[in-house]
Design an enzyme around this catalytic site. Structure first.
Site, PDB file in Angstrom:
ATOM      1  N   GLY A   1       0.826  -1.198   0.000  1.00 13.39           N
ATOM      2  CA  GLY A   1       0.000   0.000   0.000  1.00 13.39           C
ATOM      3  C   GLY A   1       0.859   1.245   0.000  1.00 13.39           C
ATOM      4  O   GLY A   1       2.039   1.202   0.364  1.00 13.39           O
TER       5      GLY A   1
ATOM      6  N   HIS B   1      -4.216   1.356   7.574  1.00 10.65           N
ATOM      7  CA  HIS B   1      -2.855   1.909   7.668  1.00 10.65           C
ATOM      8  C   HIS B   1      -2.699   3.101   6.725  1.00 10.65           C
ATOM      9  O   HIS B   1      -2.174   4.155   7.112  1.00 10.65           O
ATOM     10  CB  HIS B   1      -1.855   0.786   7.341  1.00 10.65           C
ATOM     11  CG  HIS B   1      -0.416   1.207   7.266  1.00 10.65           C
ATOM     12  ND1 HIS B   1       0.544   0.697   8.119  1.00 10.65           N
ATOM     13  CD2 HIS B   1       0.231   2.069   6.447  1.00 10.65           C
ATOM     14  CE1 HIS B   1       1.731   1.249   7.820  1.00 10.65           C
ATOM     15  NE2 HIS B   1       1.562   2.075   6.802  1.00 10.65           N
ATOM     16  N   GLU B   2      -3.180   2.935   5.490  1.00 12.06           N
ATOM     17  CA  GLU B   2      -3.025   4.011   4.500  1.00 12.06           C
ATOM     18  C   GLU B   2      -3.911   5.211   4.828  1.00 12.06           C
ATOM     19  O   GLU B   2      -3.498   6.352   4.647  1.00 12.06           O
ATOM     20  CB  GLU B   2      -3.314   3.495   3.079  1.00 12.06           C
ATOM     21  CG  GLU B   2      -2.445   2.341   2.604  1.00 12.06           C
ATOM     22  CD  GLU B   2      -0.947   2.538   2.828  1.00 12.06           C
ATOM     23  OE1 GLU B   2      -0.466   3.684   2.837  1.00 12.06           O
ATOM     24  OE2 GLU B   2      -0.258   1.522   3.015  1.00 12.06           O
TER      25      GLU B   2
ATOM     26  N   CYS C   1       6.101  -0.329   7.030  1.00 13.16           N
ATOM     27  CA  CYS C   1       5.720   0.830   6.228  1.00 13.16           C
ATOM     28  C   CYS C   1       6.910   1.249   5.376  1.00 13.16           C
ATOM     29  O   CYS C   1       8.034   1.280   5.870  1.00 13.16           O
ATOM     30  CB  CYS C   1       5.314   1.976   7.164  1.00 13.16           C
ATOM     31  SG  CYS C   1       4.876   3.491   6.300  1.00 13.16           S
TER      32      CYS C   1
ATOM     33  N   HIS D   1      -2.264   7.434   7.213  1.00 15.76           N
ATOM     34  CA  HIS D   1      -1.266   8.323   6.599  1.00 15.76           C
ATOM     35  C   HIS D   1      -1.889   9.657   6.186  1.00 15.76           C
ATOM     36  O   HIS D   1      -1.235  10.696   6.246  1.00 15.76           O
ATOM     37  CB  HIS D   1      -0.665   7.672   5.344  1.00 15.76           C
ATOM     38  CG  HIS D   1       0.505   6.776   5.604  1.00 15.76           C
ATOM     39  ND1 HIS D   1       1.688   7.220   6.174  1.00 15.76           N
ATOM     40  CD2 HIS D   1       0.706   5.461   5.352  1.00 15.76           C
ATOM     41  CE1 HIS D   1       2.553   6.211   6.258  1.00 15.76           C
ATOM     42  NE2 HIS D   1       1.974   5.127   5.780  1.00 15.76           N
TER      43      HIS D   1
ATOM     44  N   GLN E   1       3.114   9.934   1.345  1.00 12.14           N
ATOM     45  CA  GLN E   1       4.387   9.199   1.320  1.00 12.14           C
ATOM     46  C   GLN E   1       5.243   9.571   0.110  1.00 12.14           C
ATOM     47  O   GLN E   1       6.445   9.282   0.096  1.00 12.14           O
ATOM     48  CB  GLN E   1       4.144   7.683   1.315  1.00 12.14           C
ATOM     49  CG  GLN E   1       3.576   7.178   2.634  1.00 12.14           C
ATOM     50  CD  GLN E   1       3.458   5.670   2.623  1.00 12.14           C
ATOM     51  OE1 GLN E   1       2.461   5.135   2.178  1.00 12.14           O
ATOM     52  NE2 GLN E   1       4.494   4.983   3.083  1.00 12.14           N
TER      53      GLN E   1
HETATM   54 CO    CO Z   1       2.795   3.262   5.647  1.00 11.92          CO
END
Ligand code: CO
Length: 152
Positions: free
Chosen positions: A47, A131-132, A89, A135, A52
C-alpha cells in the site's frame, strides 16, 4: 508513469501533515495515482498513501496480492472486531510492530475514474486500508505500537 521518491519518517515532516480532500480527479490526480501504483510495486509494498510521495491529497493505493484498489477520499464507514498483527511501512524502513486494527471494514471513496465505490474488506486488506487512511491524517503505525527491528 514515473517512480516517485518515498519520504522517510525521520526526514520528512510532510508525513505528519493532514491531507486535503480531492475536489476533482483531473489528469494530474490520475498521473499521481499511476505513479503511486508503480512506486508501490517497485518498492514491494502492499500500500501507499499520497503523503508518502510528498503530496498532501487524500489518495491511497493498496494491493495485497489480489489486484490494485485505488481509493480517493477514502472514508471508513463501518468497522467490526479487532485483529492484531505485524505491520511495516515503506516510509519507516527497518521497523515492524504489532498494531491492533478493525478485523472488518467497509470503506467508501472514489475510484480512479471518479466513480463512487463502496467496498468491504477483512484480514490483510482491511489492515492495509486502515494503515493508508492513517497516513492521510499524519498518523504512522509506529504511533500505535512498540517498534521492533525488522530482523528480530
Ligand atoms: Co505506511
Amino acid at each position: 508513469m514515473a517512480l516517485r521518491q518515498i519520504k522517510h519518517y525521520q526526514k520528512d515532516d510532510v508525513l505528519r501533515k493532514k491531507s486535503k480532500i480531492v475536489e476533482k480527479i483531473d489528469e494530474r490526480t490520475k498521473t499521481l495515482i499511476d505513479d503511486m501504483i508503480e512506486t508501490m510495486y517497485h518498492a514491494d509494498g502492499v500500500g501507499l498513501a499520497a503523503p508518502q510521495v510528498g503530496i498532501l491529497k487524500r489518495v491511497i493505493v493498496v494491493d495485497v496480492g489480489e489486484g490494485v484498489h485505488v481509493l480517493v477520499n477514502p472514508e471508513l464507514i463501518k468497522q467490526a472486531g479487532e485483529a492484531t498483527d505485524y505491520e511495516g511501512c515503506l516510509s519507516v524502513p527497518g521497523i515492524k510492530g504489532q498494531v491492533t486494527r478493525p478485523a472488518e471494514i467497509t470503506v467508501e471513496g472514489l475510484n480512479r475514474d471518479g466513480k463512487k465505490i463502496r467496498m468491504k474488506a477483512s484480514g490483510l486488506l482491511a489492515r492495509a486500508i486502515c494503515h493508508e487512511i492513517d497516513h492521510l491524517d499524519g498518523i504512522l503505525f509506529v504511533d500505535k505500537t512498540i517498534p521492533e527491528d525488522i530482523d528480530s
